[in-house]
Design an enzyme around this catalytic site. Structure first.
Site, PDB file in Angstrom:
ATOM      1  N   ALA A  17      43.652  48.409  40.438  1.00  0.00           N
ATOM      2  CA  ALA A  17      43.416  49.417  39.110  1.00  0.00           C
ATOM      3  C   ALA A  17      44.641  49.097  38.339  1.00  0.00           C
ATOM      4  O   ALA A  17      44.208  48.945  37.020  1.00  0.00           O
ATOM      5  CB  ALA A  17      43.492  50.711  39.594  1.00  0.00           C
ATOM      6  N   SER A  40      55.972  49.163  43.762  1.00  0.00           N
ATOM      7  CA  SER A  40      56.515  48.975  44.722  1.00  0.00           C
ATOM      8  C   SER A  40      56.296  48.175  45.770  1.00  0.00           C
ATOM      9  O   SER A  40      54.942  48.484  46.419  1.00  0.00           O
ATOM     10  CB  SER A  40      56.876  50.362  45.097  1.00  0.00           C
ATOM     11  OG  SER A  40      57.630  50.368  46.582  1.00  0.00           O
ATOM     12  N   LYS A  79      27.321  36.683  44.644  1.00  0.00           N
ATOM     13  CA  LYS A  79      26.695  38.002  45.286  1.00  0.00           C
ATOM     14  C   LYS A  79      25.459  38.250  44.716  1.00  0.00           C
ATOM     15  O   LYS A  79      25.394  38.757  43.427  1.00  0.00           O
ATOM     16  CB  LYS A  79      27.679  39.252  45.493  1.00  0.00           C
ATOM     17  CG  LYS A  79      27.131  40.408  45.989  1.00  0.00           C
ATOM     18  CD  LYS A  79      27.931  41.708  46.023  1.00  0.00           C
ATOM     19  CE  LYS A  79      27.413  42.804  46.323  1.00  0.00           C
ATOM     20  NZ  LYS A  79      28.222  43.969  46.115  1.00  0.00           N
ATOM     21  N   GLN A 151       8.466  34.456  31.374  1.00  0.00           N
ATOM     22  CA  GLN A 151       9.247  35.566  30.912  1.00  0.00           C
ATOM     23  C   GLN A 151      10.300  36.040  31.956  1.00  0.00           C
ATOM     24  O   GLN A 151      10.984  37.042  31.563  1.00  0.00           O
ATOM     25  CB  GLN A 151       8.464  36.743  30.461  1.00  0.00           C
ATOM     26  CG  GLN A 151       7.495  36.347  29.080  1.00  0.00           C
ATOM     27  CD  GLN A 151       8.639  36.116  27.898  1.00  0.00           C
ATOM     28  OE1 GLN A 151       9.388  36.716  27.710  1.00  0.00           O
ATOM     29  NE2 GLN A 151       8.354  34.951  27.160  1.00  0.00           N
ATOM     30  N   VAL A 186      58.884  54.787  42.405  1.00  0.00           N
ATOM     31  CA  VAL A 186      59.184  55.983  41.657  1.00  0.00           C
ATOM     32  C   VAL A 186      59.674  57.152  42.370  1.00  0.00           C
ATOM     33  O   VAL A 186      59.123  57.604  43.804  1.00  0.00           O
ATOM     34  CB  VAL A 186      57.666  56.413  41.065  1.00  0.00           C
ATOM     35  CG1 VAL A 186      57.870  57.598  40.198  1.00  0.00           C
ATOM     36  CG2 VAL A 186      57.175  55.356  40.160  1.00  0.00           C
ATOM     37  N   LEU A 334      42.037  54.507  42.702  1.00  0.00           N
ATOM     38  CA  LEU A 334      41.901  55.452  43.959  1.00  0.00           C
ATOM     39  C   LEU A 334      42.585  56.826  43.450  1.00  0.00           C
ATOM     40  O   LEU A 334      42.137  57.687  44.184  1.00  0.00           O
ATOM     41  CB  LEU A 334      42.499  54.877  45.033  1.00  0.00           C
ATOM     42  CG  LEU A 334      41.909  53.673  45.576  1.00  0.00           C
ATOM     43  CD1 LEU A 334      42.573  52.987  46.566  1.00  0.00           C
ATOM     44  CD2 LEU A 334      40.497  53.860  46.023  1.00  0.00           C
ATOM     45  N   ILE A 347      35.327  49.069  41.816  1.00  0.00           N
ATOM     46  CA  ILE A 347      36.020  48.103  40.757  1.00  0.00           C
ATOM     47  C   ILE A 347      35.467  48.614  39.614  1.00  0.00           C
ATOM     48  O   ILE A 347      36.106  48.510  38.633  1.00  0.00           O
ATOM     49  CB  ILE A 347      36.340  47.171  41.267  1.00  0.00           C
ATOM     50  CG1 ILE A 347      37.250  46.621  42.495  1.00  0.00           C
ATOM     51  CG2 ILE A 347      36.589  45.971  40.274  1.00  0.00           C
ATOM     52  CD1 ILE A 347      37.189  45.295  43.238  1.00  0.00           C
TER      53      ILE A 347
END
Ligand code: FAD
Length: 500
Positions: A17, A40, A79, A151, A186, A334, A347
């Site tokens: 993210a 971190s 996929k 088509q 943090v 998340l 995602i």
């Protein structure tokens, strides 16, 4: 012109993210907007999230990524859909493909012609007319825009990739676009005493990162929006009760099937994701119906290739934040909520939330109208995907475990109940115009889960019986010819995007 008031964006979290947010903002709003990402290594990332849906191609196009380079660096594969095994009932399987089955004629979807044909006598199932199904069943893949000179659209696809390598790839892209990365934990958040807006985050070692706008990509912790701003979480476990997962890599599958597999188990389901160097596997289950030891045994006993590690546990609660944007902070990934990975939508949610935020991003200061619009549209998107997932669990004939009995008998959201009734009555799909899942997806999953429409659209009567028979026969032979010309997926990868 008024002075710009929002000059510095701080992203907290460097998982998928965080780095998608950094890359897209840098591409579309940099260099006018300074971007700093704090992460971190001591905490690390969730390390899963390896199957996608075709919308990811849009993100890659916006970022200007070269597909072969991207797949080489992430050990990626192609996929064509997700194979659902034992969901409607034991012993049954179907592929939710990314493409249309057959050929829609005018505004009439193919499944109405198929239903009419089936009502007149014994005919093969809908997937007999699916290009994707035939290609997937033979592990074939190549880029194909159109089928011969018909088509019929060609192969719609997405990717599987290694989650950590994907974050690393995006990081390198974002840093090249000027994003500053800061390593640090943090420890505190500084807020404006009047507005409550976040002004800065304090890191270990007495460091401080100031910003005008903050994106919370701290994963399930939701450090800023959840913990600091106190935005609550709406729990959807009564509809999607799975709350744990065990993830384990195993050796590569030799023929690289171009699809994800989701096999229903006694109290959840197991995923199989083929990558170039290994196979991703996991067992998603509900702890009220299965013990952790039993879940691990079931997973390990059902691996198709030797395990490369021990299973890694992950806990989650399905649901969403009450709001996604509060003050000068938006949660993405998340931290914003979790819809289990059955249809590989997380995602995509990151990507669509990032593009929505860019579309509504303030220039001078946060305005309530922009924030409310963001929240409204994001809630809607979460709820639409939630309902599509519930469909897989609820619409089942399985009664062989307490878990499946619960899912089969639970009350479902009204919009989903309406869609099921409509499809059962006449094969029509009551999807919203902005629904992520197209008609073809709803049709495949509804039929795959065992709902058979009682009728079809009368416009499908415009063909005579003879014309209809000819149409169906021609479709299959056109599809067979097209698939016969495709290379094996593994050969296609070896030739175009083999990882080093
Ligand atoms: P994370 O990867 O957890 O990253 C959080 C970041 O925040 C890390 O960098 C961490 O260091 C940082 N951080 C946290 N606290 C602090 C702090 N105090 N100070 C500094 N930094 C901090 N999605 C799909 O699309 N397809 C799938 O197939 C799929 N499968 C999944 C299977 C499972 C079992 C689960 C649980 C999820 C799956 N997902 C899938 C979802 C996907 O994994 C996530 O959407 C994606 O990885 C994004 O995670 P994230 O970046 O939000 O969080």
């Amino acid at each position: 012109m008024d002075e710009r008031g929002i000059n510095k964006l701080v992203i907290v979290g460097g998982g998928t993210a965080g780095w998608i947010t950094a890359a897209a903002f840098a591409r579309l709003l940099g260099p006018g907007l300074k971007i700093e990402l704090v992460e971190s290594e001591a905490i690390g990332t969730v390390g899963v999230g390896e199957a996608t849906i075709p919308q990811i191609i849009r993100l890659n196009t916006i970022l200007g990524l070269d597909e072969n380079d991207f797949l080489k660096h992430t050990f990626g594969t192609f996929k064509l859909g997700i194979e659902f095994v034992d969901w409607g009932k034991l012993g049954q399987r179907y592929l939710h493909t990314f493409g249309d089955a057959g050929l829609n004629l005018g505004s009439v979807h193919f499944h109405h012609y198929w239903r009419r044909h089936a009502m007149a006598g014994e005919v093969p199932d809908l997937w007999h007319y699916s290009l994707h199904q035939l290609a997937a069943s033979q592990s074939r893949f190549a880029h194909l825009d159109r089928v011969g000179n018909t088509q019929m659209t060609g192969l719609a696809y997405a990717y599987h990739f290694d989650a950590s390598l994907y974050a690393r790839y995006l990081r390198s892209y974002a840093e090249q676009c000027g994003v500053i990365r800061t390593e640090g934990l943090v420890q505190a958040v500084e807020r404006d005493s009047e507005s409550g807006d976040i002004r800065a985050i304090r890191l270990d070692g007495e460091r401080e990162v100031r910003g005008d706008f903050f994106v919370d990509c701290t994963g399930f912790r939701a450090l800023l929006l959840g913990q600091e701003l106190g935005i609550g979480y709406r729990d959807w476990s009564h509809w999607l009760p799975c709350n744990r997962a065990l993830a384990v890599p195993s050796e590569r599958l030799p023929d690289l099937p171009p699809y994800t597999r989701a096999t229903a188990r006694t109290a959840g389901w197991q995923w199989r994701i083929p990558l170039q160097h290994r196979t991703g596997n996991g067992h998603v289950y509900c702890s009220s119906f299965m013990e952790d030891d039993e879940a691990a045994e079931l997973l390990m006993a059902n691996l198709e290739t030797p395990a490369l590690d021990d299973p890694r546990p992950i806990r989650f609660t399905t649901g969403r934040r009450e709001q996604f944007w509060a003050n000068n902070c938006v949660a993405i990934g998340l931290s914003s909520g979790f819809l289990e990975p059955l249809e590989s939508t997380s995602i995509h949610l990151i990507q669509s939330n990032v593009s929505r935020l860019i579309e509504l991003f303030p220039r001078q200061h946060v305005r309530a109208a922009d924030r409310d619009e963001y929240n409204r549209r994001t809630i809607h998107e979460f709820e639409q995907i939630r309902d599509f997932l519930i469909l897989h669990y609820h619409q089942t004939g399985r009664e062989d475990s307490e878990f499946w009995k619960y899912c089969r008998n639970m009350e479902i959201p009204e919009p989903l109940a309406r869609k099921i009734d409509l499809f059962e009555a006449s094969g029509r799909i009551g999807r919203d115009v902005d629904d992520l899942f197209r008609d073809a997806s709803w049709v495949q999953v509804m039929l795959g889960q065992g709902i058979m429409p009682q009728d079809y659209n009368p416009m499908a009567d415009q063909l005579s019986d003879a014309q209809l028979g000819q149409f169906m026969g021609d479709l299959r032979s056109v599809i067979e010819k097209a698939v016969a010309r495709l290379p094996l997926h593994s050969d296609y990868i070896a030739e175009n995007c083999q990882a080093g």
